[in-house]
Design a protein around this motif. Structure first.
Motif, PDB file in Angstrom:
ATOM      1  N   GLU A 188       0.836  -1.196   0.000  1.00 48.71           N
ATOM      2  CA  GLU A 188       0.000   0.000   0.000  1.00 48.71           C
ATOM      3  C   GLU A 188       0.873   1.250   0.000  1.00 48.71           C
ATOM      4  O   GLU A 188       1.769   1.395   0.840  1.00 48.71           O
ATOM      5  CB  GLU A 188      -0.934   0.040   1.209  1.00 48.71           C
ATOM      6  N   VAL A 189       0.609   2.159  -0.916  1.00 51.32           N
ATOM      7  CA  VAL A 189       1.254   3.469  -0.946  1.00 51.32           C
ATOM      8  C   VAL A 189       0.445   4.411  -0.060  1.00 51.32           C
ATOM      9  O   VAL A 189      -0.772   4.488  -0.178  1.00 51.32           O
ATOM     10  CB  VAL A 189       1.319   4.003  -2.386  1.00 51.32           C
ATOM     11  N   GLY A 190       1.137   5.123   0.817  1.00 55.26           N
ATOM     12  CA  GLY A 190       0.430   6.019   1.733  1.00 55.26           C
ATOM     13  C   GLY A 190      -0.353   5.241   2.763  1.00 55.26           C
ATOM     14  O   GLY A 190      -1.553   5.475   2.958  1.00 55.26           O
ATOM     15  N   CYS A 191       0.326   4.330   3.450  1.00 55.36           N
ATOM     16  CA  CYS A 191      -0.382   3.398   4.345  1.00 55.36           C
ATOM     17  C   CYS A 191      -0.804   4.041   5.649  1.00 55.36           C
ATOM     18  O   CYS A 191      -1.542   3.425   6.428  1.00 55.36           O
ATOM     19  CB  CYS A 191       0.466   2.163   4.605  1.00 55.36           C
ATOM     20  N   GLY A 192      -0.361   5.272   5.914  1.00 50.79           N
ATOM     21  CA  GLY A 192      -0.776   5.947   7.136  1.00 50.79           C
ATOM     22  C   GLY A 192      -0.436   5.145   8.372  1.00 50.79           C
ATOM     23  O   GLY A 192       0.663   4.578   8.489  1.00 50.79           O
ATOM     24  N   ALA A 193      -1.361   5.062   9.301  1.00 54.90           N
ATOM     25  CA  ALA A 193      -1.141   4.353  10.559  1.00 54.90           C
ATOM     26  C   ALA A 193      -1.420   2.854  10.448  1.00 54.90           C
ATOM     27  O   ALA A 193      -1.407   2.157  11.459  1.00 54.90           O
ATOM     28  CB  ALA A 193      -2.001   4.959  11.664  1.00 54.90           C
ATOM     29  N   GLY A 194      -1.691   2.374   9.230  1.00 54.09           N
ATOM     30  CA  GLY A 194      -1.770   0.930   9.016  1.00 54.09           C
ATOM     31  C   GLY A 194      -3.153   0.317   9.009  1.00 54.09           C
ATOM     32  O   GLY A 194      -3.278  -0.910   8.943  1.00 54.09           O
ATOM     33  N   GLY A 195      -4.207   1.134   9.024  1.00 53.54           N
ATOM     34  CA  GLY A 195      -5.556   0.583   9.090  1.00 53.54           C
ATOM     35  C   GLY A 195      -5.915  -0.292   7.906  1.00 53.54           C
ATOM     36  O   GLY A 195      -6.508  -1.367   8.081  1.00 53.54           O
ATOM     37  N   ASN A 196      -5.575   0.131   6.703  1.00 52.31           N
ATOM     38  CA  ASN A 196      -5.903  -0.673   5.523  1.00 52.31           C
ATOM     39  C   ASN A 196      -5.085  -1.958   5.484  1.00 52.31           C
ATOM     40  O   ASN A 196      -5.584  -3.012   5.062  1.00 52.31           O
ATOM     41  CB  ASN A 196      -5.674   0.126   4.245  1.00 52.31           C
ATOM     42  N   LEU A 197      -3.832  -1.884   5.919  1.00 56.80           N
ATOM     43  CA  LEU A 197      -3.009  -3.093   5.967  1.00 56.80           C
ATOM     44  C   LEU A 197      -3.585  -4.088   6.967  1.00 56.80           C
ATOM     45  O   LEU A 197      -3.582  -5.305   6.730  1.00 56.80           O
ATOM     46  CB  LEU A 197      -1.567  -2.738   6.333  1.00 56.80           C
ATOM     47  N   LEU A 198      -4.103  -3.575   8.072  1.00 55.55           N
ATOM     48  CA  LEU A 198      -4.746  -4.449   9.049  1.00 55.55           C
ATOM     49  C   LEU A 198      -5.976  -5.116   8.439  1.00 55.55           C
ATOM     50  O   LEU A 198      -6.225  -6.322   8.650  1.00 55.55           O
ATOM     51  CB  LEU A 198      -5.133  -3.636  10.282  1.00 55.55           C
ATOM     52  N   ASP A 199      -6.744  -4.375   7.645  1.00 59.10           N
ATOM     53  CA  ASP A 199      -7.897  -4.969   6.959  1.00 59.10           C
ATOM     54  C   ASP A 199      -7.453  -6.080   6.012  1.00 59.10           C
ATOM     55  O   ASP A 199      -8.112  -7.118   5.898  1.00 59.10           O
ATOM     56  CB  ASP A 199      -8.657  -3.902   6.173  1.00 59.10           C
ATOM     57  N   LEU A 200      -6.337  -5.861   5.308  1.00 57.32           N
ATOM     58  CA  LEU A 200      -5.846  -6.894   4.389  1.00 57.32           C
ATOM     59  C   LEU A 200      -5.443  -8.157   5.151  1.00 57.32           C
ATOM     60  O   LEU A 200      -5.671  -9.276   4.673  1.00 57.32           O
ATOM     61  CB  LEU A 200      -4.663  -6.363   3.581  1.00 57.32           C
TER      62      LEU A 200
ATOM     63  N   LEU B  57       1.170  -0.953  15.325  1.00 60.25           N
ATOM     64  CA  LEU B  57      -0.094  -1.663  15.127  1.00 60.25           C
ATOM     65  C   LEU B  57       0.084  -3.034  14.485  1.00 60.25           C
ATOM     66  O   LEU B  57      -0.618  -3.988  14.831  1.00 60.25           O
ATOM     67  CB  LEU B  57      -1.013  -0.808  14.240  1.00 60.25           C
ATOM     68  N   LEU B  58       1.017  -3.126  13.542  1.00 56.30           N
ATOM     69  CA  LEU B  58       1.085  -4.293  12.657  1.00 56.30           C
ATOM     70  C   LEU B  58       2.092  -5.328  13.128  1.00 56.30           C
ATOM     71  O   LEU B  58       3.041  -5.014  13.852  1.00 56.30           O
ATOM     72  CB  LEU B  58       1.450  -3.824  11.244  1.00 56.30           C
ATOM     73  N   PRO B  59       1.926  -6.580  12.697  1.00 58.17           N
ATOM     74  CA  PRO B  59       2.901  -7.614  13.037  1.00 58.17           C
ATOM     75  C   PRO B  59       4.294  -7.262  12.505  1.00 58.17           C
ATOM     76  O   PRO B  59       4.420  -6.606  11.458  1.00 58.17           O
ATOM     77  CB  PRO B  59       2.357  -8.865  12.336  1.00 58.17           C
ATOM     78  N   PRO B  60       5.351  -7.695  13.199  1.00 53.77           N
ATOM     79  CA  PRO B  60       6.707  -7.366  12.766  1.00 53.77           C
ATOM     80  C   PRO B  60       7.026  -7.832  11.344  1.00 53.77           C
ATOM     81  O   PRO B  60       7.875  -7.230  10.661  1.00 53.77           O
ATOM     82  CB  PRO B  60       7.599  -8.087  13.790  1.00 53.77           C
ATOM     83  N   ALA B  61       6.376  -8.889  10.880  1.00 59.22           N
ATOM     84  CA  ALA B  61       6.684  -9.420   9.549  1.00 59.22           C
ATOM     85  C   ALA B  61       6.218  -8.506   8.422  1.00 59.22           C
ATOM     86  O   ALA B  61       6.685  -8.638   7.279  1.00 59.22           O
ATOM     87  CB  ALA B  61       6.065 -10.804   9.377  1.00 59.22           C
ATOM     88  N   VAL B  62       5.287  -7.597   8.703  1.00 57.60           N
ATOM     89  CA  VAL B  62       4.840  -6.651   7.679  1.00 57.60           C
ATOM     90  C   VAL B  62       5.961  -5.639   7.444  1.00 57.60           C
ATOM     91  O   VAL B  62       6.429  -4.984   8.385  1.00 57.60           O
ATOM     92  CB  VAL B  62       3.548  -5.935   8.100  1.00 57.60           C
ATOM     93  N   LYS B  63       6.373  -5.478   6.207  1.00 57.98           N
ATOM     94  CA  LYS B  63       7.463  -4.558   5.870  1.00 57.98           C
ATOM     95  C   LYS B  63       6.913  -3.148   5.722  1.00 57.98           C
ATOM     96  O   LYS B  63       5.924  -2.921   5.030  1.00 57.98           O
ATOM     97  CB  LYS B  63       8.135  -4.985   4.559  1.00 57.98           C
ATOM     98  N   LEU B  64       7.553  -2.189   6.387  1.00 56.36           N
ATOM     99  CA  LEU B  64       7.158  -0.787   6.288  1.00 56.36           C
ATOM    100  C   LEU B  64       8.337   0.027   5.763  1.00 56.36           C
ATOM    101  O   LEU B  64       9.458  -0.090   6.262  1.00 56.36           O
ATOM    102  CB  LEU B  64       6.690  -0.250   7.629  1.00 56.36           C
ATOM    103  N   ILE B  65       8.065   0.839   4.756  1.00 58.64           N
ATOM    104  CA  ILE B  65       9.076   1.682   4.120  1.00 58.64           C
ATOM    105  C   ILE B  65       8.693   3.131   4.372  1.00 58.64           C
ATOM    106  O   ILE B  65       7.591   3.557   4.015  1.00 58.64           O
ATOM    107  CB  ILE B  65       9.152   1.412   2.606  1.00 58.64           C
TER     108      ILE B  65
END
Length: 237
Positions: free
Chosen positions: A67-79, A105-113
């Motif tokens: 996700e581009v522009g993932c903000g605080a991670g809400g959409n990634l959490l939905d995914l 918010l997200l599990p450590p395995a999720v990559k954040l750039i």
């Protein structure tokens, strides 16, 4: 004629526009205890799933998503709730504080750039889906929009696509954003096959009627002319 913004200039401009926003007010307005925000999120998820089912996907297991522009991670959490695997999920966020919130918010395995998506280190043809939710409406420079779209399209493997969610009309009360009609998305992704759904009751209307009855946003959303946003699946053939 003004010159197109350089990549660093536009990234700074976007960051400055977000910095002007009231973070606490945004948290209240878009938090899921707000009836209008909850209705919009639930509808968006239903339409996302319907688009991907129509594309032939039964789930998100084994798929690479960013996700581009993932903000605080809400959409990634939905995914993740939809079945995405944490180690195949990634987000890019320009603002350091929002990226830090996503990391909490997200599990450590999720990559954040953290940084500008147009120069992010994402391998070509490595993603099944690239998401951009209310991103292009915050990029006011045409050339910068094109650079971002080109980068996103470069990351998508054939058979995947870009999923864009954005409002199609200008907000006369907010000069920091502009509407992104479907014609503009088609111009930004000219080689894509587009599937478009009209979604989201106009937020000012939704918030106003939700104060009267929290069920009203869902009922009024049945009136298509009152929906201001578009969810577009832009498939790479």
């Amino acid at each position: 004629m003004s010159r197109p913004a350089a990549p660093d200039d536009e990234a700074r401009a976007v960051a400055e526009r977000y910095a002007r926003r009231d973070a606490q007010a945004d948290a209240r307005r878009y938090g899921l205890f707000d009836a209008a925000a909850l209705q919009a999120q639930q509808e968006r998820l239903r339409v996302m799933v319907a688009l991907w089912r129509a594309h032939g996907w039964d789930d998100l297991a084994g798929r690479d998503l960013i996700e581009v522009g993932c903000g605080a991670g809400g959409n990634l959490l939905d995914l993740l709730r939809l079945g995405a695997e944490p180690d195949r999920l990634a987000g890019i966020e320009l603002q350091a504080e929002r990226a830090a919130a996503a990391r909490r918010l997200l599990p450590p395995a999720v990559k954040l750039i953290e940084g500008d998506a147009t120069v992010a280190d994402v391998a070509p043809a490595s993603q099944d889906a690239v998401l951009a939710f209310t991103v292009f409406s915050s990029v006011l420079d045409d050339a910068a929009q094109i650079r971002l779209a080109h980068a996103m399209w470069h990351w998508v493997r054939p058979g995947g696509g870009v999923l864009c969610y954005d409002f199609a009309v200008d907000n006369p009360y907010n000069p920091d954003v502009r509407g992104v009609p479907v014609a503009r998305l088609r111009a930004l992704f000219p080689r894509a096959r587009a599937e478009v759904r009209r979604v989201t009751l106009a937020p000012p209307v939704a918030r106003a009627v939700a104060r009267l009855n929290p069920r009203l946003p869902a009922w009024l959303n049945a009136l298509a002319p009152l929906r201001t946003h578009r969810l577009c699946w832009l498939e790479k053939l």
